[in-house]
Design a protein around this motif. Structure first.
Motif, PDB file in Angstrom:
ATOM      1  N   SER A 106      -0.978   2.508  -1.428  1.00 35.27           N
ATOM      2  CA  SER A 106      -0.776   1.744  -2.839  1.00 35.27           C
ATOM      3  C   SER A 106       0.724   1.963  -3.146  1.00 35.27           C
ATOM      4  CB  SER A 106      -1.570   2.205  -3.980  1.00 35.27           C
ATOM      5  OG  SER A 106      -1.240   4.041  -3.901  1.00 35.27           O
ATOM      6  N   ALA A 107       1.370   3.128  -2.640  1.00 32.97           N
ATOM      7  CA  ALA A 107       2.769   3.521  -2.905  1.00 32.97           C
ATOM      8  C   ALA A 107       3.717   2.507  -2.206  1.00 32.97           C
ATOM      9  CB  ALA A 107       3.129   4.872  -2.335  1.00 32.97           C
ATOM     10  N   VAL A 108       3.320   2.011  -1.152  1.00 33.08           N
ATOM     11  CA  VAL A 108       4.106   1.109  -0.103  1.00 33.08           C
ATOM     12  C   VAL A 108       4.007  -0.285  -0.804  1.00 33.08           C
ATOM     13  CG1 VAL A 108       4.277  -0.021   2.089  1.00 33.08           C
ATOM     14  CG2 VAL A 108       3.849   2.400   2.012  1.00 33.08           C
ATOM     15  N   SER A 109       2.800  -0.452  -0.993  1.00 27.62           N
ATOM     16  CA  SER A 109       2.451  -2.011  -1.720  1.00 27.62           C
ATOM     17  C   SER A 109       3.454  -2.170  -2.878  1.00 27.62           C
ATOM     18  CB  SER A 109       1.021  -2.280  -1.985  1.00 27.62           C
ATOM     19  OG  SER A 109       0.091  -2.215  -0.715  1.00 27.62           O
ATOM     20  N   ARG A 110       3.404  -1.223  -3.728  1.00 31.42           N
ATOM     21  CA  ARG A 110       3.936  -0.975  -5.176  1.00 31.42           C
ATOM     22  C   ARG A 110       5.573  -1.293  -4.739  1.00 31.42           C
ATOM     23  NH1 ARG A 110       4.171  -0.659 -10.396  1.00 31.42           N
ATOM     24  NH2 ARG A 110       5.504   0.810 -11.330  1.00 31.42           N
ATOM     25  N   GLN A 111       6.026  -0.579  -4.096  1.00 33.26           N
ATOM     26  CA  GLN A 111       7.391  -0.547  -3.702  1.00 33.26           C
ATOM     27  C   GLN A 111       7.993  -2.047  -3.106  1.00 33.26           C
ATOM     28  OE1 GLN A 111       9.758   1.580  -4.929  1.00 33.26           O
ATOM     29  NE2 GLN A 111       7.906   2.873  -5.782  1.00 33.26           N
ATOM     30  N   ILE A 112       7.063  -2.603  -2.251  1.00 33.73           N
ATOM     31  CA  ILE A 112       7.430  -3.836  -1.995  1.00 33.73           C
ATOM     32  C   ILE A 112       7.256  -4.884  -3.079  1.00 33.73           C
ATOM     33  CG2 ILE A 112       6.397  -5.723  -0.209  1.00 33.73           C
ATOM     34  CD1 ILE A 112       7.754  -3.350   1.335  1.00 33.73           C
ATOM     35  N   ALA A 162       1.562   0.728   8.300  1.00 32.62           N
ATOM     36  CA  ALA A 162       3.026   1.211   7.809  1.00 32.62           C
ATOM     37  C   ALA A 162       3.137   2.312   7.164  1.00 32.62           C
ATOM     38  CB  ALA A 162       3.886   0.052   7.198  1.00 32.62           C
ATOM     39  N   ALA A 163       2.060   2.619   5.929  1.00 34.47           N
ATOM     40  CA  ALA A 163       1.765   3.600   5.377  1.00 34.47           C
ATOM     41  C   ALA A 163       1.524   4.932   6.198  1.00 34.47           C
ATOM     42  CB  ALA A 163       0.674   3.244   4.257  1.00 34.47           C
ATOM     43  N   GLU A 164       0.262   4.341   7.109  1.00 31.57           N
ATOM     44  CA  GLU A 164       0.011   5.628   7.936  1.00 31.57           C
ATOM     45  C   GLU A 164       1.000   6.460   8.668  1.00 31.57           C
ATOM     46  OE1 GLU A 164      -3.167   4.177  10.140  1.00 31.57           O
ATOM     47  OE2 GLU A 164      -4.820   4.379   8.620  1.00 31.57           O
ATOM     48  N   PHE A 192      10.231  -1.656   3.475  1.00 32.96           N
ATOM     49  CA  PHE A 192      10.127  -3.095   3.781  1.00 32.96           C
ATOM     50  C   PHE A 192      10.382  -3.085   5.210  1.00 32.96           C
ATOM     51  CE2 PHE A 192      13.230  -6.344   4.926  1.00 32.96           C
ATOM     52  CZ  PHE A 192      12.504  -7.434   4.838  1.00 32.96           C
ATOM     53  N   VAL A 193      11.274  -2.507   5.841  1.00 37.91           N
ATOM     54  CA  VAL A 193      11.344  -2.566   7.325  1.00 37.91           C
ATOM     55  C   VAL A 193      10.292  -2.102   8.313  1.00 37.91           C
ATOM     56  CG1 VAL A 193      12.868  -1.868   9.315  1.00 37.91           C
ATOM     57  CG2 VAL A 193      13.972  -2.315   7.212  1.00 37.91           C
ATOM     58  N   LYS A 194       9.625  -1.116   7.610  1.00 42.64           N
ATOM     59  CA  LYS A 194       8.303  -0.590   8.691  1.00 42.64           C
ATOM     60  C   LYS A 194       7.228  -1.554   8.248  1.00 42.64           C
ATOM     61  CE  LYS A 194       8.211   2.694  10.210  1.00 42.64           C
ATOM     62  NZ  LYS A 194       8.542   3.302  11.376  1.00 42.64           N
ATOM     63  N   VAL A 195       7.147  -2.371   7.199  1.00 39.61           N
ATOM     64  CA  VAL A 195       5.930  -3.245   7.021  1.00 39.61           C
ATOM     65  C   VAL A 195       6.212  -4.381   7.872  1.00 39.61           C
ATOM     66  CG1 VAL A 195       4.970  -4.638   5.344  1.00 39.61           C
ATOM     67  CG2 VAL A 195       5.209  -2.556   4.851  1.00 39.61           C
ATOM     68  N   ALA A 196       7.670  -4.987   7.827  1.00 32.85           N
ATOM     69  CA  ALA A 196       8.089  -6.174   8.533  1.00 32.85           C
ATOM     70  C   ALA A 196       7.689  -5.668   9.999  1.00 32.85           C
ATOM     71  CB  ALA A 196       9.317  -6.470   8.224  1.00 32.85           C
ATOM     72  N   ARG A 197       7.913  -4.696  10.636  1.00 34.79           N
ATOM     73  CA  ARG A 197       7.590  -4.262  11.901  1.00 34.79           C
ATOM     74  C   ARG A 197       6.245  -4.405  12.359  1.00 34.79           C
ATOM     75  NH1 ARG A 197      12.397   0.307  12.640  1.00 34.79           N
ATOM     76  NH2 ARG A 197      14.298  -1.158  12.794  1.00 34.79           N
TER      77      ARG A 197
END
Length: 294
Positions: free
Chosen positions: A30-36, A21-23, A9-14
């Protein structure tokens, strides 16, 4: 709620972008999107809103970010402190000391220790006898130099490091200035320059004067050895100070005379909290001090 969800969440927000963020975190988009998505479901709110290709925080997202950043910072600091706790060569030693030790003793022992442990950091705290015991007891510092050394105490333990003689100091033009030693009663008609009541050196001097058969007439009070030494050198009175507080410096210096009757001394010790294991780096320093003062 999982730690990785908060980190994502913090990484995507930044970054304002899931792919970037995933890179940066080396995980699948997909893992980042699912966890958010799971985090938003658990909270029952939308943390982001899509604007073009970017994700922007909602108002509640901004609020959540401000809280979570602080939590993750504290967590990172805690993990770092645990690593330092276990590493005697990269940790921090929190140590307290009375003012009368800062002139010579403290700089000397720290400099000597740093020769073999250059990466160790020191966080220093000056205090009175009462405040140093309180800070050790509350865990705000790991160790404290203290004088007099408490032989028995409910909350702290430690070891005696040294016993130090106190000398009479008088103005350089005083009739006794050329004496090599005096009896304390020879100062009974003099004005005394004393530490304030919260300092233990005052009680040591008072007790010695009473043993010599008189109550000292206190003309001035101070909180620092330099102040007391300077007032005596200027002719404002006489006093008693520990040997290590009489390292010469400056043009105005009082005469220093040994007191033989009674001999006046103070103890200096090292204390830590009773029943608690020291951080490894502080334990290494404690052992170093034992050898240093042998």
């Amino acid at each position: 709620m999982e730690l990785r969800q908060l980190q994502y969440f913090v990484k995507v927000a930044r970054k304002q972008h899931v792919t970037q963020a995933a890179e940066e975190m080396h995980v699948a988009q997909s893992a980042v999107s699912r966890q958010i998505h799971l985090l938003e479901e658990e909270l029952g709110v939308n943390l982001f809103v899509q604007k073009g290709r970017n994700l922007h925080l909602t108002s509640v997202g901004h609020l959540f970010l401000s809280r979570i950043e602080g939590i993750l910072t504290d967590l990172e600091r805690a993990v770092g402190e645990m690593h330092e706790f276990l590493d005697p060569e990269a940790g921090e030693i929190r140590i307290g000391f009375p003012h009368s030790l800062v002139i010579n003793l403290l700089p000397a022992v720290v400099a000597s220790f740093k020769k073999d442990h250059p990466n160790v950091k020191f966080r220093l705290r000056q205090g009175t006898y009462t405040s140093l015991i309180r800070d050790v007891t509350k865990g705000e510092i790991d160790l404290a130099f203290i004088s007099p050394f408490p032989e028995s105490h409910e909350h702290v333990t430690g070891e005696l490091l040294l016993t130090e003689e106190l000398y009479a100091i008088i103005p350089a033009n005083h009739i006794l200035a050329d004496y090599t030693s005096i009896r304390l009663e020879q100062l009974k008609h003099e004005n005394f320059v004393m530490f304030s009541e919260e300092y233990t050196l005052r009680s040591i001097v008072m007790e010695a004067c009473l043993k010599a058969g008189f109550v000292p007439k206190i003309e001035f009070e101070g909180e620092e050895t330099d102040t007391i030494r300077g007032l005596v050198a200027a002719g404002m009175g006489v006093s008693l100070l520990p040997a290590m507080a009489l390292i010469e410096g400056g043009q105005m210096q009082p005469a220093k005379i040994r007191v033989t009757d009674p001999q006046v001394t103070r103890t200096v010790g090292l204390i830590s909290r009773k029943g608690e294991k020291l951080p490894l780096v502080a334990e290494v320093f404690r052992r170093f001090l034992q050898e240093y003062f042998q």
